[in-house]
Each structure stands twice: as C-alpha cells, then as structure tokens.
Design a protein around this motif. Structure first.
Motif, PDB file in Angstrom:
ATOM      1  N   THR A  84       0.716  -1.254   0.018  1.00 45.91           N
ATOM      2  CA  THR A  84       0.143   0.013   0.060  1.00 45.91           C
ATOM      3  C   THR A  84       0.828   1.212  -0.155  1.00 45.91           C
ATOM      4  OG1 THR A  84      -1.665  -1.125   1.334  1.00 45.91           O
ATOM      5  CG2 THR A  84      -1.853   1.120   1.231  1.00 45.91           C
ATOM      6  N   ARG A  85       0.500   2.042  -0.728  1.00 41.30           N
ATOM      7  CA  ARG A  85       1.280   3.420  -0.941  1.00 41.30           C
ATOM      8  C   ARG A  85       0.922   4.275   0.278  1.00 41.30           C
ATOM      9  NH1 ARG A  85       1.803   6.034  -6.358  1.00 41.30           N
ATOM     10  NH2 ARG A  85       3.748   4.662  -6.154  1.00 41.30           N
ATOM     11  N   VAL A  86       1.656   4.807   1.041  1.00 38.95           N
ATOM     12  CA  VAL A  86       1.626   5.798   2.185  1.00 38.95           C
ATOM     13  C   VAL A  86       2.459   6.760   2.077  1.00 38.95           C
ATOM     14  CG1 VAL A  86       0.692   4.047   3.825  1.00 38.95           C
ATOM     15  CG2 VAL A  86       3.117   4.349   3.681  1.00 38.95           C
TER      16      VAL A  86
ATOM     17  N   VAL B 297       3.112  12.101   6.573  1.00 41.21           N
ATOM     18  CA  VAL B 297       2.280  13.168   7.566  1.00 41.21           C
ATOM     19  C   VAL B 297       3.134  13.580   8.529  1.00 41.21           C
ATOM     20  CG1 VAL B 297       0.339  12.014   6.412  1.00 41.21           C
ATOM     21  CG2 VAL B 297       1.327  10.959   8.600  1.00 41.21           C
ATOM     22  N   GLU B 298       4.097  13.046   9.214  1.00 39.78           N
ATOM     23  CA  GLU B 298       4.495  13.448  10.357  1.00 39.78           C
ATOM     24  C   GLU B 298       6.129  13.029  10.556  1.00 39.78           C
ATOM     25  OE1 GLU B 298       2.249  13.852  14.319  1.00 39.78           O
ATOM     26  OE2 GLU B 298       3.342  11.783  14.240  1.00 39.78           O
ATOM     27  N   ARG B 299       6.825  14.139  10.840  1.00 40.01           N
ATOM     28  CA  ARG B 299       8.301  13.713  11.383  1.00 40.01           C
ATOM     29  C   ARG B 299       8.869  14.370  12.431  1.00 40.01           C
ATOM     30  NH1 ARG B 299      12.768  14.931   6.782  1.00 40.01           N
ATOM     31  NH2 ARG B 299      10.725  15.997   5.780  1.00 40.01           N
TER      32      ARG B 299
ATOM     33  N   TYR C 232       4.015   7.578   7.822  1.00 41.44           N
ATOM     34  CA  TYR C 232       3.106   7.665   6.866  1.00 41.44           C
ATOM     35  C   TYR C 232       1.869   7.279   6.942  1.00 41.44           C
ATOM     36  CZ  TYR C 232       7.952   8.174   4.417  1.00 41.44           C
ATOM     37  OH  TYR C 232       9.052   8.609   4.276  1.00 41.44           O
ATOM     38  N   ALA C 233       0.948   7.656   6.027  1.00 45.20           N
ATOM     39  CA  ALA C 233      -0.250   7.433   6.179  1.00 45.20           C
ATOM     40  C   ALA C 233      -0.894   7.212   4.896  1.00 45.20           C
ATOM     41  CB  ALA C 233      -1.217   8.247   7.306  1.00 45.20           C
TER      42      ALA C 233
ATOM     43  N   PHE D  60       1.944   3.922   8.695  1.00 46.20           N
ATOM     44  CA  PHE D  60       3.198   3.123   8.689  1.00 46.20           C
ATOM     45  C   PHE D  60       4.257   3.982   9.555  1.00 46.20           C
ATOM     46  CE2 PHE D  60       7.339   2.398   6.589  1.00 46.20           C
ATOM     47  CZ  PHE D  60       7.737   0.984   7.045  1.00 46.20           C
ATOM     48  N   ARG D  61       4.917   3.468  10.485  1.00 46.55           N
ATOM     49  CA  ARG D  61       5.860   4.286  11.131  1.00 46.55           C
ATOM     50  C   ARG D  61       7.313   3.656  10.922  1.00 46.55           C
ATOM     51  NH1 ARG D  61       6.224   5.357  17.801  1.00 46.55           N
ATOM     52  NH2 ARG D  61       8.485   5.467  17.757  1.00 46.55           N
TER      53      ARG D  61
END
Length: 94
Positions: A9-11, A14-16, A30-31, A39-40
């Motif tokens: 799945t492409r994610v 969204v956050e760093r 990633y989401a 996904f972390r």
C-alpha cells in the motif's frame, strides 16, 4: 524479496518527529490518504555524513500498517496525506 502474495500500500509522509528518549532518532509517520492506516519508520542518524533522503511516499507491506483509531488523528492524517499526494510525486525528496 517480496512474494507474489504480498500486498503493498502506498502511504504518504504525514509527520516527522524527533524522539525524546533517544538522541539522533527520527520517527517518520506515513499514512493512507483516507487516514485509516499508518506506517511508522524509525531512522537513527549516525553522524553528520549520514545523509539519507526522505521521500514523499513509500510502499509498505499491508501487514506492516497499523489502524488509526483516534478520529481526530485519522482526519489529520487524511488531510496531510492527501495534500502530499496532490503536491508531490511519491519519490520526491521531502
């Protein structure tokens, strides 16, 4: 090597964040664009010469995705993932 039965799945990024517990640890989240799964990825930086690009999106095995249960976080992830998908190609360095 992935088998033919592995689904990906492409994610989208969204956050760093930087870990409070450990120095030189970056946490990339990633989401999916609907915000339902994330996904972390943790990355330890080993020094000034450690230069690794972060891309706008990654392909994750579906079995490595976790559910996003918090409605506000789900909305936040959906908004940010959609924005990234609209503005960037998956391989763009971010």
């Amino acid at each position: 090597m992935a088998s033919e039965t592995d689904e990906t799945t492409r994610v989208w990024l969204v956050e760093r964040t930087y870990s409070d517990d450990e120095q030189n640890l970056i946490i990339l989240t990633y989401a999916t664009t609907d915000g339902r799964q994330y996904f972390r990825k943790e990355r330890a930086l080993t020094g000034d010469s450690d230069v690794r690009g972060t891309t706008a999106a990654v392909e994750s095995e579906s079995s490595n995705l976790g559910p996003v249960d918090d409605p506000e976080l789900k909305e936040q992830y959906a908004t940010e993932a959609t924005r990234m998908a609209e503005k960037h190609d998956p391989d763009d360095a971010i």
